[in-house]
Design an enzyme around this catalytic site. Structure first.
Site, PDB file in Angstrom:
ATOM      1  N   CYS A 175      -2.508  -2.362  30.099  1.00 26.68           N
ATOM      2  CA  CYS A 175      -1.593  -2.915  31.106  1.00 26.68           C
ATOM      3  C   CYS A 175      -1.211  -1.878  32.152  1.00 26.68           C
ATOM      4  CB  CYS A 175      -0.356  -3.471  30.429  1.00 26.68           C
ATOM      5  SG  CYS A 175      -0.796  -4.600  29.100  1.00 26.68           S
ATOM      6  N   CYS A 205       4.561  -0.261  30.376  1.00 24.17           N
ATOM      7  CA  CYS A 205       4.081   0.066  29.035  1.00 24.17           C
ATOM      8  C   CYS A 205       2.688  -0.529  28.863  1.00 24.17           C
ATOM      9  CB  CYS A 205       5.023  -0.503  27.982  1.00 24.17           C
ATOM     10  SG  CYS A 205       5.260  -2.293  28.145  1.00 24.17           S
ATOM     11  N   HIS A 249       1.576 -12.157  33.564  1.00 20.37           N
ATOM     12  CA  HIS A 249       1.092 -10.780  33.420  1.00 20.37           C
ATOM     13  C   HIS A 249      -0.404 -10.763  33.128  1.00 20.37           C
ATOM     14  CE1 HIS A 249       0.578  -6.754  32.013  1.00 20.37           C
ATOM     15  NE2 HIS A 249       0.706  -7.014  30.725  1.00 20.37           N
TER      16      HIS A 249
END
Lengths: 435, 270
Positions: free
Chosen positions: A92, A421, A385
């Site tokens: 990510c 993160c 996301h």
């Protein structure tokens, strides 16, 4: 080449609306979305036929056909084919890491302009053949005689037809990201109510940002979608409270993580345009922000005490110290909402006296932040996301936010902090400052 | 569509065919679906984007072409018609989601050195503004045009440079393009049906080859452009062929040829 580093400028960005998996973009590949997003950026900033310094992007879920994905997107775009490109992958953190790479090359004078970001599809995900089957097929491919091939074919078993579908789990722990986050949420005593509040705020803020036209020059519609379709403008704490837990269910009544306060699987792509101030001026493009500095950290979430998604907790203090800043010296905080609990646990860790001393090696904790400055135009809980796309989304968003604000306390330039993160126990953080 | 081919096949052997072009104008309004566009893009090598590939409206207009050509009022028998040239003009990029108003008619029924030729003309408008024109020229071998009028065919440059790309065109290409275009002419579907029409194997649709070649120029051509192609030797399936591209003064010249040099398609983008 420059003798002293300069600061890279963030000029703007482009993304397509993020779509919930197996929905509007079910038929779009990583290459389709990345090329479309790149062409949208080229159109927005008038870069058709331009040779840029480089384009850097990546995807977390990749097919073998996605080899050289970013270069293929450049070749299919309206950029000059003489624009180099490469892929990066840091889960990510991919999009932000790509921006750091481009910003550093610009800072060193190695390039004058670049595009950074990423793309992901959870819909058009790679499904691999069963590992046992794959081994037989590889052997057949390498066999020299028909007899060898037949012998190998005889080894095939019906069970080998079952495909390998990618799972959102850590290879070394076997736990999903959500299960890891649930452990951290429990450890820090993050309440269900606080998570639902953060999720509702994310939806509220993103909806308001769309309403005031903030995303008009950040998003280009794609395949009939004009806004992120995970966005629920009417989301509320009351509605979110009705959802049952999906992660940490073994905690029974203490389980806090639901589908509402966790990000869904989504498809999308996002890119940011960076350049030197001189390049921007030559092309009559605005400089929204400067890329100040960045830091990456990693934690031992397998055998150590740290949670999978807690590396930014370590990265930020190091970044602040190097830049002589405190956590309170920011006008905006963009903390990626992998899960609401991740954001809240991160904030708690920065406020914790013992954690500061024992784990961060600091005399005092970083302290609390002004929560009204957190994810002010929403974040991943509302937008979704698509793993590698998130960094590009946040860099362009924050650059625009600090540009709008212009100056912060005491007349200094408005400043923002990005914290993302990533799987594998990694964290990527960066500072942007208004130009 | 297969029904139309069958009807046309019957019509071909019945007496009473018209001797001149009908004045028919067929119309249809359509809003392309993402799924259809995605299938078409995949088969032809285009990316899935919000702008329709320049060749895509052709497949939207194609059912009207067939309907017009299969009618008894059409002077040439549909089976055996050979697509020899095609010209597409995109006046502005057409976006997915726009409602397209299609009009198809036939014109320029004229003599060809090997028979008679006719143009099927398609116009696409959005809200009254013309956005796309297509002109497909078909040859009926051995047929006679009503007047001595000689047909026009595009005068296209022969590019003969090194290959820009090598395509391995699989045997099922005709079936795959048939599924996304509705052009189920048996000469494209399998070797057996192709043999019935005198081809040693199934042949690729000309418009597939044209689309695949244009897709290779992705990112290099403006939204508004004219794409003209001439179809030469049939592309037998499966095949390995070469794409040749050459930047011209105001666009691109291109060709698709086999590895022995026989030309399947020549074209220009302007």
């Amino acid at each position: 080449m420059q003798s002293t580093p300069r600061r890279a400028a963030v000029i703007g960005g482009n993304r397509i609306p993020f779509a919930r998996a197996n929905g509007r973009y079910a038929r779009a590949s990583n290459l389709d979305m990345l090329t479309t997003t790149l062409d949208g950026l080229v159109a927005r900033f008038g870069l058709a036929g331009e040779r840029l310094g480089e384009v850097v992007a990546g995807a977390v879920l990749k097919h073998s056909r996605d080899f050289n994905l970013t270069r293929e997107a450049v070749l299919g775009s309206r950029l000059a084919p003489s624009t180099p490109a490469y892929d990066v992958q840091q889960a990510c953190g991919t999009g932000l890491e790509a921006a750091i790479l481009v910003a550093n090359k610009i800072a060193l004078g190695q390039i004058e302009s670049g595009v950074a970001g990423g793309v992901d599809t959870a819909s058009d995900a790679p499904i691999a053949v069963n590992e046992d089957l794959r081994k037989v097929l590889v052997a057949i491919n390498g066999a020299k005689t028909v007899q060898q091939r037949l012998k190998l074919l005889a080894k095939l078993r019906p069970g080998q037809i079952v495909p390998d579908i990618p799972r959102n789990s850590e290879p070394r722990t076997g736990l999903s990201m959500g299960e890891h986050a649930a452990i951290t949420a429990k450890e820090w005593g993050v309440s269900r109510e606080a998570q639902d509040e953060l999720a509702a705020a994310s939806h509220r803020n993103l909806a308001a940002a769309y309403e005031r036209g903030f995303l008009d020059d950040l998003v280009t519609p794609y395949l009939g979608l004009t806004r992120d379709d995970n966005l629920r403008p009417d989301s509320s704490v009351e509605k979110l409270a009705k959802l049952g837990p999906v992660f940490g269910k073994q905690l029974g009544d203490e389980a806090t993580m639901t589908a509402g306060n966790s990000t869904p699987l989504t498809d999308g792509a996002a890119l940011a345009l960076l350049g030197s101030d001189e390049w921007a001026a030559e092309h009559k493009l605005p400089v929204l922000a400067h890329f100040v500095d960045a830091e990456t950290a990693a934690v031992d979430y397998v055998h150590g005490r740290d949670g999978l998604l807690t590396a930014p907790v370590y990265a930020v203090p190091r970044l602040l110290e190097r830049n002589g800043l405190t956590l309170q010296d920011f006008d905006f905080y963009e903390i990626h909402e992998a899960f609401a609990s991740t954001v809240l646990a991160t904030l708690k860790a920065w406020e914790d006296v013992e954690f500061a001393k024992d784990r961060l090696g600091l005399d005092a904790p970083l302290g609390p932040i002004d929560r009204s400055r957190l994810n002010v135009t929403g974040s991943s809980l509302a937008a979704g996301h698509p793993f590698a796309a998130t960094g590009g989304r946040i860099v362009a968003t924050l650059a625009k936010l600090v540009h709008e604000k212009g100056t912060g306390e005491g007349g200094r330039k408005a400043r923002g902090l990005i914290s993302i993160c990533a799987a594998g126990g990694q964290g990527v953080v960066a500072i942007l400052e208004a130009a | 569509m297969i029904g139309l081919y069958a009807k046309a096949a019957v019509g071909a052997v019945l007496p009473g065919r018209a001797r001149s072009l009908p004045g028919t104008v067929l119309e249809r309004s359509v809003t392309p679906e993402v799924g259809h566009l995605a299938d078409y893009a995949r088969v032809c090598g285009f990316p899935l984007g919000d702008r329709l590939p320049p060749t895509f409206p052709h497949v939207l207009a194609f059912p009207l072409q067939i309907e017009l050509m299969a009618a008894r009022s059409f002077p040439l028998p549909l089976p055996g018609l050979v697509h020899v040239a095609n010209r597409i003009t995109v006046h502005r990029a057409v976006a997915l989601g726009e409602q397209l108003d299609l009009r198809v008619r036939a014109e320029r029924f004229a003599a060809h050195p090997r028979g008679a030729q006719v143009d099927l003309v398609a116009e696409v408008s959005v809200g009254g503004d013309r956005v796309w024109d297509g002109r497909s020229t078909y040859l009926a071998r051995g047929a006679q045009a009503p007047t001595g009028l000689a047909g026009e065919l595009p005068d296209l440059p022969e590019v003969d440079g090194p290959a820009a790309a090598v395509w391995r065109v699989p045997a099922d290409t005709g079936r795959r393009y048939a599924a996304v275009s509705g052009d189920v002419n048996p000469i494209h579907l399998n070797p057996v049906t192709a043999k019935a029409f005198g081809f040693p194997r199934a042949i690729a649709h000309g418009m597939w080859t044209a689309a695949r070649a244009l897709a290779a120029l992705q990112g290099r051509i403006p939204d508004a452009a004219t794409y003209e192609v001439g179809f030469r030797k049939p592309l037998l399936l499966p095949s390995t062929v070469e794409l040749v591209t050459e930047q011209a003064k105001e666009g691109w010249d291109l060709a698709v040829r086999n590895r022995k040099g026989a030309v399947h398609l020549v074209g220009t983008v302007r």
